[in-house]
Design an enzyme around this catalytic site. Sequence first.
Site, PDB file in Angstrom:
ATOM      1  N   ASN A  81      31.785  47.486  39.272  1.00  0.00           N
ATOM      2  CA  ASN A  81      32.466  47.427  37.981  1.00  0.00           C
ATOM      3  C   ASN A  81      32.333  45.993  37.436  1.00  0.00           C
ATOM      4  O   ASN A  81      32.794  45.041  38.072  1.00  0.00           O
ATOM      5  CB  ASN A  81      33.938  47.809  38.199  1.00  0.00           C
ATOM      6  N   ASP A  91      33.493  44.762  34.534  1.00  0.00           N
ATOM      7  CA  ASP A  91      34.459  44.427  33.473  1.00  0.00           C
ATOM      8  C   ASP A  91      34.818  42.950  33.429  1.00  0.00           C
ATOM      9  O   ASP A  91      34.971  42.355  32.359  1.00  0.00           O
ATOM     10  CB  ASP A  91      35.788  45.172  33.689  1.00  0.00           C
ATOM     11  N   HIS A  92      34.991  42.357  34.623  1.00  0.00           N
ATOM     12  CA  HIS A  92      35.553  41.003  34.621  1.00  0.00           C
ATOM     13  C   HIS A  92      34.529  39.917  34.297  1.00  0.00           C
ATOM     14  O   HIS A  92      34.902  38.764  34.081  1.00  0.00           O
ATOM     15  CB  HIS A  92      36.340  40.749  35.896  1.00  0.00           C
ATOM     16  N   ARG A 104      36.567  32.749  26.235  1.00  0.00           N
ATOM     17  CA  ARG A 104      36.140  31.657  25.373  1.00  0.00           C
ATOM     18  C   ARG A 104      35.473  32.125  24.090  1.00  0.00           C
ATOM     19  O   ARG A 104      34.948  31.313  23.334  1.00  0.00           O
ATOM     20  CB  ARG A 104      35.163  30.741  26.148  1.00  0.00           C
ATOM     21  N   HIS A 111      34.796  49.854  32.074  1.00  0.00           N
ATOM     22  CA  HIS A 111      35.989  50.507  31.501  1.00  0.00           C
ATOM     23  C   HIS A 111      36.145  50.046  30.060  1.00  0.00           C
ATOM     24  O   HIS A 111      36.406  48.874  29.805  1.00  0.00           O
ATOM     25  CB  HIS A 111      37.206  50.096  32.340  1.00  0.00           C
ATOM     26  N   ARG A 126      38.471  49.906  27.417  1.00  0.00           N
ATOM     27  CA  ARG A 126      39.911  50.108  27.193  1.00  0.00           C
ATOM     28  C   ARG A 126      40.205  50.213  25.712  1.00  0.00           C
ATOM     29  O   ARG A 126      39.471  49.659  24.890  1.00  0.00           O
ATOM     30  CB  ARG A 126      40.706  48.943  27.796  1.00  0.00           C
ATOM     31  N   ARG A 150      39.956  44.734  25.813  1.00  0.00           N
ATOM     32  CA  ARG A 150      40.253  43.396  26.352  1.00  0.00           C
ATOM     33  C   ARG A 150      39.076  42.799  27.122  1.00  0.00           C
ATOM     34  O   ARG A 150      38.987  41.602  27.287  1.00  0.00           O
ATOM     35  CB  ARG A 150      41.500  43.419  27.221  1.00  0.00           C
ATOM     36  N   GLU A 164      34.478  54.367  32.529  1.00  0.00           N
ATOM     37  CA  GLU A 164      35.901  54.657  32.719  1.00  0.00           C
ATOM     38  C   GLU A 164      36.562  54.653  31.360  1.00  0.00           C
ATOM     39  O   GLU A 164      36.327  53.751  30.544  1.00  0.00           O
ATOM     40  CB  GLU A 164      36.549  53.582  33.592  1.00  0.00           C
ATOM     41  N   THR A 199      44.465  49.075  35.831  1.00  0.00           N
ATOM     42  CA  THR A 199      44.867  50.484  35.890  1.00  0.00           C
ATOM     43  C   THR A 199      45.869  50.685  37.022  1.00  0.00           C
ATOM     44  O   THR A 199      45.527  50.552  38.199  1.00  0.00           O
ATOM     45  CB  THR A 199      43.627  51.374  36.116  1.00  0.00           C
ATOM     46  N   GLU A 230      38.423  60.347  42.067  1.00  0.00           N
ATOM     47  CA  GLU A 230      38.378  58.991  42.621  1.00  0.00           C
ATOM     48  C   GLU A 230      39.789  58.669  43.079  1.00  0.00           C
ATOM     49  O   GLU A 230      40.732  58.661  42.271  1.00  0.00           O
ATOM     50  CB  GLU A 230      37.902  57.975  41.574  1.00  0.00           C
ATOM     51  N   HIS A 253      39.785  50.634  43.583  1.00  0.00           N
ATOM     52  CA  HIS A 253      40.878  49.781  43.136  1.00  0.00           C
ATOM     53  C   HIS A 253      41.348  48.867  44.268  1.00  0.00           C
ATOM     54  O   HIS A 253      41.855  49.335  45.274  1.00  0.00           O
ATOM     55  CB  HIS A 253      42.082  50.553  42.593  1.00  0.00           C
TER      56      HIS A 253
END
Length: 250
Positions: free
Chosen positions: A17, A19-20, A28, A53, A55, A59, A80, A111, A161, A200
Amino acid sequence: MWSCDKRDETMVRLHINIDHVATLRNARGEKYPDPVFAAELCELAGADGITAHLREDRRHIRDDDVARLKASVRTLLNLEMAATAEMIAIAERVRPDVITLVPERREERTTEGGLNVRGQRAAIEEAVNMARRTGIKVSLFIAADLDAVVASHEVGAHQIELHTGEYCHAGSERVSHELGRLRSAAEKASTLGLEVAAGHGLTRHNVGPVVQIPQIEEVNIGHSVIADAVFMGMERAVRDLRAAIERVRR
Ligand code: PXP
């Protein structure tokens, strides 16, 4: 069209994943680091799929990231999303390989908890119907709860999942209890013909006992692997995770 290949019992699909990477980019307001480039590196390092994901509040991952991932991912794209009309329309347009339906609350940091499958049945069925019409595989992110497993089967999901957050955050006195819950849910799902994934809070340190559960054939891992990548690079982070899985599974 999605199809369920005969599975190799020793293999666990590793989906990363990303996302981060987008979280860091958005902090920034820059164009870097690019989650699509991260996905390419994960694939080069042997990831079996890429998870993102989208959202409601955008975000981290944004709409154009999803479109670029769809164009660039060569393995498998798992989107997701919440089971909302907006997300169902996006998935129908973009056509990821898999959609994973997740609960979503604006105020949560990540989540938290699994889907209330019975409570959200109508919305979930709408997503399942779209997915079946378009050949997208559907996975439902649920707690390790037998009734949630049965409900997932009833709404026509291909896969569940299992939320591993409670296992990951359990103190030593509760770990075996949480693993037992995961094991029972995985066994029940398998008897119903559902594929079983987990995710997760998983890291290269705690993933072992989860993939020891033989019915678990996929893990989705994000935060810890991106954190590792900050220090050791994306490729090494993915390879170390794969090695941690294979050590137990072989
Ligand atoms: N699986 C699902 C369904 C998720 O929602 C998340 C978090 O976005 C993950 C896996 C990955 O969790 P983590 O980032 O803690 O590895």
